[in-house]
Design a protein around this motif. Structure first.
Motif, PDB file in Angstrom:
ATOM      1  N   GLN A  34     -12.014   5.125   5.373  1.00  0.00           N
ATOM      2  CA  GLN A  34     -12.762   5.189   6.631  1.00  0.00           C
ATOM      3  C   GLN A  34     -14.080   5.936   6.458  1.00  0.00           C
ATOM      4  O   GLN A  34     -14.146   6.965   5.775  1.00  0.00           O
ATOM      5  N   PRO A  35     -15.159   5.448   7.081  1.00  0.00           N
ATOM      6  CA  PRO A  35     -16.479   6.064   6.922  1.00  0.00           C
ATOM      7  C   PRO A  35     -16.693   7.247   7.858  1.00  0.00           C
ATOM      8  O   PRO A  35     -16.132   7.295   8.963  1.00  0.00           O
ATOM      9  N   LEU A  36     -17.496   8.177   7.400  1.00  0.00           N
ATOM     10  CA  LEU A  36     -17.882   9.305   8.249  1.00  0.00           C
ATOM     11  C   LEU A  36     -18.864   8.844   9.320  1.00  0.00           C
ATOM     12  O   LEU A  36     -19.705   7.961   9.081  1.00  0.00           O
ATOM     13  N   THR A  37     -18.760   9.436  10.489  1.00  0.00           N
ATOM     14  CA  THR A  37     -19.709   9.156  11.570  1.00  0.00           C
ATOM     15  C   THR A  37     -20.619  10.359  11.849  1.00  0.00           C
ATOM     16  O   THR A  37     -21.577  10.244  12.603  1.00  0.00           O
ATOM     17  N   LYS A  38     -20.291  11.499  11.219  1.00  0.00           N
ATOM     18  CA  LYS A  38     -21.077  12.729  11.402  1.00  0.00           C
ATOM     19  C   LYS A  38     -21.109  13.468  10.074  1.00  0.00           C
ATOM     20  O   LYS A  38     -20.246  13.264   9.218  1.00  0.00           O
ATOM     21  N   ALA A  39     -22.095  14.357   9.911  1.00  0.00           N
ATOM     22  CA  ALA A  39     -22.198  15.135   8.667  1.00  0.00           C
ATOM     23  C   ALA A  39     -22.619  16.559   9.004  1.00  0.00           C
ATOM     24  O   ALA A  39     -23.800  16.853   9.184  1.00  0.00           O
ATOM     25  N   ALA A  40     -21.625  17.451   9.078  1.00  0.00           N
ATOM     26  CA  ALA A  40     -21.879  18.830   9.505  1.00  0.00           C
ATOM     27  C   ALA A  40     -22.842  19.569   8.587  1.00  0.00           C
ATOM     28  O   ALA A  40     -23.602  20.435   9.030  1.00  0.00           O
ATOM     29  N   TRP A  41     -22.830  19.232   7.278  1.00  0.00           N
ATOM     30  CA  TRP A  41     -23.678  19.967   6.339  1.00  0.00           C
ATOM     31  C   TRP A  41     -25.160  19.759   6.601  1.00  0.00           C
ATOM     32  O   TRP A  41     -25.993  20.516   6.081  1.00  0.00           O
ATOM     33  N   ARG A  42     -25.510  18.777   7.407  1.00  0.00           N
ATOM     34  CA  ARG A  42     -26.926  18.564   7.729  1.00  0.00           C
ATOM     35  C   ARG A  42     -27.479  19.679   8.623  1.00  0.00           C
ATOM     36  O   ARG A  42     -28.694  19.897   8.653  1.00  0.00           O
ATOM     37  N   THR A  43     -26.603  20.381   9.325  1.00  0.00           N
ATOM     38  CA  THR A  43     -27.064  21.457  10.212  1.00  0.00           C
ATOM     39  C   THR A  43     -26.421  22.803   9.907  1.00  0.00           C
ATOM     40  O   THR A  43     -26.833  23.814  10.485  1.00  0.00           O
ATOM     41  N   VAL A  44     -25.433  22.835   9.021  1.00  0.00           N
ATOM     42  CA  VAL A  44     -24.739  24.079   8.682  1.00  0.00           C
ATOM     43  C   VAL A  44     -24.975  24.390   7.207  1.00  0.00           C
ATOM     44  O   VAL A  44     -24.829  23.507   6.361  1.00  0.00           O
ATOM     45  N   PRO A  45     -25.330  25.639   6.861  1.00  0.00           N
ATOM     46  CA  PRO A  45     -25.526  25.985   5.450  1.00  0.00           C
ATOM     47  C   PRO A  45     -24.257  25.738   4.641  1.00  0.00           C
ATOM     48  O   PRO A  45     -23.157  26.064   5.079  1.00  0.00           O
ATOM     49  N   SER A  46     -24.429  25.142   3.457  1.00  0.00           N
ATOM     50  CA  SER A  46     -23.261  24.822   2.642  1.00  0.00           C
ATOM     51  C   SER A  46     -23.447  25.264   1.201  1.00  0.00           C
ATOM     52  O   SER A  46     -24.564  25.305   0.679  1.00  0.00           O
ATOM     53  N   THR A  47     -22.322  25.579   0.570  1.00  0.00           N
ATOM     54  CA  THR A  47     -22.260  25.923  -0.850  1.00  0.00           C
ATOM     55  C   THR A  47     -21.297  24.973  -1.522  1.00  0.00           C
ATOM     56  O   THR A  47     -20.230  24.680  -0.980  1.00  0.00           O
ATOM     57  N   TYR A  48     -21.666  24.486  -2.693  1.00  0.00           N
ATOM     58  CA  TYR A  48     -20.784  23.602  -3.455  1.00  0.00           C
ATOM     59  C   TYR A  48     -20.309  24.333  -4.695  1.00  0.00           C
ATOM     60  O   TYR A  48     -21.106  24.906  -5.431  1.00  0.00           O
ATOM     61  N   VAL A  49     -19.001  24.308  -4.925  1.00  0.00           N
ATOM     62  CA  VAL A  49     -18.419  24.910  -6.122  1.00  0.00           C
ATOM     63  C   VAL A  49     -17.973  23.789  -7.055  1.00  0.00           C
ATOM     64  O   VAL A  49     -16.996  23.080  -6.778  1.00  0.00           O
ATOM     65  N   VAL A  50     -18.721  23.608  -8.136  1.00  0.00           N
ATOM     66  CA  VAL A  50     -18.388  22.599  -9.142  1.00  0.00           C
ATOM     67  C   VAL A  50     -17.309  23.160 -10.066  1.00  0.00           C
ATOM     68  O   VAL A  50     -17.445  24.265 -10.588  1.00  0.00           O
ATOM     69  N   CYS A  51     -16.241  22.390 -10.264  1.00  0.00           N
ATOM     70  CA  CYS A  51     -15.200  22.778 -11.213  1.00  0.00           C
ATOM     71  C   CYS A  51     -15.421  21.991 -12.503  1.00  0.00           C
ATOM     72  O   CYS A  51     -15.273  20.761 -12.529  1.00  0.00           O
ATOM     73  N   ASP A  52     -15.789  22.701 -13.552  1.00  0.00           N
ATOM     74  CA  ASP A  52     -16.301  22.077 -14.776  1.00  0.00           C
ATOM     75  C   ASP A  52     -15.251  21.356 -15.597  1.00  0.00           C
ATOM     76  O   ASP A  52     -15.602  20.587 -16.496  1.00  0.00           O
ATOM     77  N   GLN A  53     -13.958  21.589 -15.337  1.00  0.00           N
ATOM     78  CA  GLN A  53     -12.906  20.935 -16.119  1.00  0.00           C
ATOM     79  C   GLN A  53     -12.047  20.011 -15.249  1.00  0.00           C
ATOM     80  O   GLN A  53     -10.895  19.718 -15.573  1.00  0.00           O
ATOM     81  N   ASP A  54     -12.632  19.557 -14.146  1.00  0.00           N
ATOM     82  CA  ASP A  54     -11.902  18.749 -13.174  1.00  0.00           C
ATOM     83  C   ASP A  54     -11.603  17.355 -13.737  1.00  0.00           C
ATOM     84  O   ASP A  54     -12.506  16.664 -14.204  1.00  0.00           O
ATOM     85  N   ASN A  55     -10.336  16.949 -13.684  1.00  0.00           N
ATOM     86  CA  ASN A  55      -9.942  15.604 -14.103  1.00  0.00           C
ATOM     87  C   ASN A  55      -9.775  14.649 -12.926  1.00  0.00           C
ATOM     88  O   ASN A  55      -9.497  13.462 -13.138  1.00  0.00           O
ATOM     89  N   ALA A  56      -9.917  15.145 -11.710  1.00  0.00           N
ATOM     90  CA  ALA A  56      -9.775  14.288 -10.526  1.00  0.00           C
ATOM     91  C   ALA A  56     -11.127  13.746 -10.067  1.00  0.00           C
ATOM     92  O   ALA A  56     -11.272  12.555  -9.789  1.00  0.00           O
ATOM     93  N   ILE A  57     -12.120  14.627  -9.954  1.00  0.00           N
ATOM     94  CA  ILE A  57     -13.462  14.226  -9.547  1.00  0.00           C
ATOM     95  C   ILE A  57     -14.402  14.544 -10.707  1.00  0.00           C
ATOM     96  O   ILE A  57     -14.606  15.720 -11.034  1.00  0.00           O
TER      97      ILE A  57
END
Length: 231
Positions: A163-186
């Protein structure tokens, strides 16, 4: 002194609030809430969809008096992005190797339209199971914890993944992304692409479940996010 925001933790596909227990133990003194997503469960006929998940997140966050930082793991990024858009008390978002999608995106479209080879798709019954969870989710988790976690995995609604998103909260709320360097899922390259939507990018030398393998380090990151979001 102003109290720090409440931390809301939102699990990913196949998981439940149980996955956060080790992390919560490291967050003494922090007000923590967890969300149980309806798209995961033992009964395929009772599974909710993405929008039910988004409403579950929104209901918990909206019910908190005061500012909130929301940490989403993996698939949980989708219902968080959809569900908290427009809520005035959301002070920050943390995407933990999570799907930071835009309006019109779905998890399925982001992974290329074809299911990864570790998805055990039961199309007629409406759910997906995870194959090789030890390798995919818990590669750097101790054996006993990995076994206990695998035993608690549920079915994941297949509808929610498309199902597609209809809204994107990160466009108005500050966000931090934590990259997991050994991830086998993503794949890391996919995480890095989505992370470009965040204000800040951090990295952990971890597989897909740092709340189990590196809870102390993850707790330190989340405490810093709460501190930065304190009004």
């Amino acid at each position: 002194m102003t109290a720090p925001p409440t931390l809301v933790l939102v699990h990913g596909a196949w998981h439940g609030p149980w996955c956060w227990d080790r992390l919560v133990d490291e967050l003494t003194g922090v007000e923590v809430r967890t969300v149980a997503l309806p798209s995961v469960g033992p009964d395929p006929a009772a599974l909710g969809d993405l929008y039910a998940d988004a409403e579950a997140v929104r209901s918990v966050v909206a019910g908190i008096d005061g500012p909130v930082v929301v940490c989403a793991h993996s698939y949980g990024g989708a219902p968080v992005t959809e569900g908290v858009a427009g809520l005035g008390n959301v002070a920050g978002l943390v995407y933990l190797c999570a799907f930071q999608l835009d309006v019109g995106d779905s998890l399925a479209s982001t992974v290329g339209g074809a299911p990864p080879d570790w998805w055990d798709v039961h199309a007629a019954e409406g759910y997906v199971d995870a194959l090789r969870p030890r390798e995919i989710f818990y590669a750097d988790v101790d054996e006993a914890t990995a076994r206990a976690s695998i035993a608690q995995l549920g079915h994941q609604s297949i509808v929610a993944l498309g199902q597609p998103l209809t809204k994107a909260a990160w466009r108005t709320v500050p966000s931090t992304y934590v990259v997991c360097d050994q991830d086998n899922a993503i794949p890391v390259v996919a995480q890095e692409a989505m992370a470009q939507r965040s204000k800040r990018v951090l990295r952990l030398p971890a597989s897909h479940s740092p709340f189990l393998s590196r809870p102390t380090e993850l707790a330190k990151i989340l405490r810093a996010e709460l501190s930065a979001a304190t009004p």
